[in-house]
Design a protein around this motif. Structure first.
Motif, PDB file in Angstrom:
ATOM      1  N   PRO A  88       2.229  -1.510  -5.517  1.00 20.83           N
ATOM      2  CA  PRO A  88       1.734  -2.163  -4.299  1.00 20.83           C
ATOM      3  C   PRO A  88       2.742  -2.121  -3.149  1.00 20.83           C
ATOM      4  CG  PRO A  88       1.323  -3.540  -6.223  1.00 20.83           C
ATOM      5  CD  PRO A  88       2.222  -2.440  -6.666  1.00 20.83           C
ATOM      6  N   ALA A  89       4.036  -2.311  -3.467  1.00 20.96           N
ATOM      7  CA  ALA A  89       5.040  -2.291  -2.407  1.00 20.96           C
ATOM      8  C   ALA A  89       5.117  -0.923  -1.738  1.00 20.96           C
ATOM      9  CB  ALA A  89       6.406  -2.677  -2.977  1.00 20.96           C
ATOM     10  N   ALA A  90       5.088   0.142  -2.525  1.00 21.85           N
ATOM     11  CA  ALA A  90       5.148   1.493  -1.952  1.00 21.85           C
ATOM     12  C   ALA A  90       3.892   1.798  -1.145  1.00 21.85           C
ATOM     13  CB  ALA A  90       5.331   2.520  -3.063  1.00 21.85           C
ATOM     14  N   THR A  91       2.745   1.364  -1.643  1.00 22.06           N
ATOM     15  CA  THR A  91       1.495   1.623  -0.920  1.00 22.06           C
ATOM     16  C   THR A  91       1.501   0.928   0.430  1.00 22.06           C
ATOM     17  OG1 THR A  91       0.330   1.796  -3.032  1.00 22.06           O
ATOM     18  CG2 THR A  91      -1.006   1.477  -1.067  1.00 22.06           C
ATOM     19  N   LEU A  92       1.898  -0.350   0.467  1.00 25.99           N
ATOM     20  CA  LEU A  92       1.936  -1.078   1.735  1.00 25.99           C
ATOM     21  C   LEU A  92       2.983  -0.487   2.674  1.00 25.99           C
ATOM     22  CD1 LEU A  92       1.567  -4.795   0.583  1.00 25.99           C
ATOM     23  CD2 LEU A  92      -0.101  -3.408   1.814  1.00 25.99           C
ATOM     24  N   ALA A  93       4.130  -0.070   2.149  1.00 29.92           N
ATOM     25  CA  ALA A  93       5.176   0.498   3.006  1.00 29.92           C
ATOM     26  C   ALA A  93       4.707   1.786   3.670  1.00 29.92           C
ATOM     27  CB  ALA A  93       6.438   0.756   2.188  1.00 29.92           C
ATOM     28  N   VAL A  94       4.058   2.658   2.903  1.00 31.95           N
ATOM     29  CA  VAL A  94       3.577   3.920   3.467  1.00 31.95           C
ATOM     30  C   VAL A  94       2.406   3.676   4.410  1.00 31.95           C
ATOM     31  CG1 VAL A  94       2.494   6.120   2.895  1.00 31.95           C
ATOM     32  CG2 VAL A  94       4.418   5.297   1.552  1.00 31.95           C
ATOM     33  N   ALA A  95       1.514   2.728   4.070  1.00 33.83           N
ATOM     34  CA  ALA A  95       0.346   2.469   4.917  1.00 33.83           C
ATOM     35  C   ALA A  95       0.757   1.865   6.243  1.00 33.83           C
ATOM     36  CB  ALA A  95      -0.623   1.535   4.194  1.00 33.83           C
ATOM     37  N   ALA A  96       1.795   1.031   6.241  1.00 35.67           N
ATOM     38  CA  ALA A  96       2.184   0.340   7.465  1.00 35.67           C
ATOM     39  C   ALA A  96       3.183   1.118   8.302  1.00 35.67           C
ATOM     40  CB  ALA A  96       2.787  -1.026   7.121  1.00 35.67           C
TER      41      ALA A  96
END
Length: 536
Positions: free
Chosen positions: A160-168
């Motif tokens: 989840p942390a990597a997904t949010l970092a890349v999405a944002a």
């Protein structure tokens, strides 16, 4: 003896190990810090390239994990090749093609909110960072994740942390009218980027050769001249041929004043009223805590033949406003005929307000939950549950209020998980309010009145909040005050429902006589001595 298993490990175990490699975790930390701290403090090419490097290290293992979730038995080499190839090719295409960058911007905006992806061939210098990702994959392939606990940690924390970092990471700014100037007898509109209350210098320009009637992109030579820098004008500007005629803009507002005596006295020339500006603030996310980016930023005056003149005003996120030679003012957006014009003034709907409908719904439900908790706490006290359970209800509702407060004050990806947490706490608080009376056998009429009180509060609070979503009232403070007043009838009805709850008493003694006590043990011998059986 069983021979050792020499089959290649599954792709999901290697992909999770790849995502958990120290260099990948370091890239995740650098990406978050750079996009949310360093870019705001030191915007420029260095922080931009740093995001590209960190993203190219982090994105391949993230893609590999997502692919192996969809195709669990995919081999490790195939998953890594697909991830590295798609990230590398996609990055190169987007950075070299304006059409691909536009498509990526639209796709990213649909996924994570307003985003800008730009074609910039110099960003291709970051492509060697994929070699770091390949090196990390080779290390992960030698030591795939085997233990279930380690896999679970990577799935629940790192993914989840990597997904949010890349999405944002692409949410780096919104178009902002920051500069208005006159260069070589032509109007120049400078467009920069802004996020929250700050804005960058112009990176795009529009030029008008006919006093604002039409606009065009600058030629390469003109763009080089503009990039060299143009000094920002003062808050006022006067006509070179008639210095008595001056204009000025007011900070913190969209308001232009004019003077016919070289600035000794001023009168209103054009403005967007504060109520209209408040509705514009609701339309434009991340415009500053007090709407700093929905305000005048710069102004330029150009004389035209016939003794007339035009005025160009940069108004931040609302684009530009133009006074034509006939003295008529109009908002022109970002001076681009290919785009829609600026939104109308004084009109808004829930679909224009981004997260505001979610905020309004959560607030109405929270007020209804408060009424339910108050009614349940009083019923619990009356029915003999003491103060422990009401205190638990208050603690749960307090945490829901904290979540709700954050939801009302942020405007990014974190809104949705916070809203889900707030809704879960409200549901739990309401459930705790209904359990004690039900356990004590409280009449069903109490439950009906308590639910009626909560429903009445939600409906009454929803009326001003719905009107606020449509711009009536304009200001959120007025809508919040009206919604808060909706608590009064609900609280009175919920409090009054406790009359239906009888005070709890312990069970009374039964009406029949008590049974005789059990005889003592062991039983005494019968009369006449041992072994003698009494006769009738």
């Amino acid at each position: 003896m069983t021979p050792p298993d020499r089959s290649p490990p599954d792709g999901d175990r290697v992909a999770l190990a790849w995502l958990g490699q120290p260099v990948t975790v370091l890239a995740l930390i650098v990406l978050v810090l750079n996009d949310h701290v360093l870019k705001a403090a030191r915007p420029g090419p260095v922080t931009g390239k740093l995001s590209d490097v960190a993203g190219l290290v982090l994105a391949p293992p993230l893609v590999a994990v997502l692919v192996t979730l969809v195709v669990p038995r995919l081999g490790a080499r195939a998953a890594a090749g697909l991830a590295l190839g798609s990230v590398g090719i996609g990055f190169a295409v987007v950075k070299t093609s304006g059409y691909a960058a536009t498509a990526a911007s639209q796709l990213w905006s649909a996924v994570s909110g307003p985003s800008v992806v730009r074609a910039d061939r110099t960003d291709l210098l970051a492509l060697p960072a994929l070699a770091v990702a390949v090196w990390a994959w080779r290390r992960a392939r030698r030591d795939p994740v085997g233990r279930r606990g380690a896999r679970l940690v990577r799935m629940l924390v790192l993914l989840p942390a990597a997904t949010l970092a890349v999405a944002a990471t692409s949410m780096i700014g919104h178009r902002d009218a920051v500069d208005a100037a006159v260069v070589d007898g032509r109007l120049v509109a400078g467009i920069g980027k802004s996020q929250d209350a700050g804005a960058d210098p112009p990176w795009q320009w529009r030029i008008s050769d006919d006093a604002g009637a039409t606009w065009r992109d600058p030629a390469p030579a003109e763009e080089e001249t503009l990039r060299a820098g143009s000094e920002r004008t003062d808050r006022r500007a006067c006509l070179p041929a008639a210095a008595q005629r001056c204009y000025r803009w007011l900070p913190g507002r969209i308001r232009v004043e004019e003077s016919d005596d070289a600035g000794r006295t001023w009168r209103l020339s054009w403005q967007v009223t504060e109520d209209q500006r408040e509705l514009l603030r609701a339309r434009y996310p991340e415009a500053g805590p007090a709407g700093e980016r929905i305000a005048a930023q710069d102004l330029a005056v150009l004389g035209v033949p016939g003794g007339r003149h035009v005025v160009l005003v940069a108004n931040g996120r609302d684009g530009f406003a133009l006074r034509d030679p006939d003295g008529e003012w109009r908002r022109i957006g970002f001076a681009d005929d290919r785009e829609q014009g600026p939104p109308p003034l004084g009109v808004i709907s829930p679909g224009d307000r981004h997260h505001d409908p979610l905020r309004a719904a959560l607030l109405a439900l929270a007020l209804g939950g408060l009424v339910l908790v108050v009614a349940g706490a009083r019923a619990a006290r009356t029915s003999g549950y003491g103060v422990v359970l009401p205190l638990v209800q208050v603690v749960v509702l307090f945490h829901a209020a904290v979540f709700l407060l954050v939801v009302w004050n942020v405007d990014d990806l974190i809104v949705f998980p916070l809203a889900a947490g707030c809704a879960l706490l409200l549901f739990g608080g309401g459930l705790l309010a209904l359990i004690p009376p039900a356990a004590r056998g409280v009449p069903g009429r109490w439950t009906g009145e308590a639910m009626l009180a909560a429903t009445l509060t939600v409906v009454l609070a929803g009326v001003p909040l719905t009107g606020w979503l449509y711009g009536r009232p304009v200001h959120a403070s007025t809508a919040l005050a009206l919604a808060g007043s909706a608590l009064v009838p609900g609280l009175l009805l919920g409090w009054r429902a406790a009359r239906l709850v009888a005070p709890w008493r312990p069970p009374v003694a039964p009406p029949w006589p008590p049974l005789p006590p059990d005889p003592p043990y062991p039983l005494p011998p019968p009369a006449g001595g041992p072994g003698r059986v009494p006769t009738d």
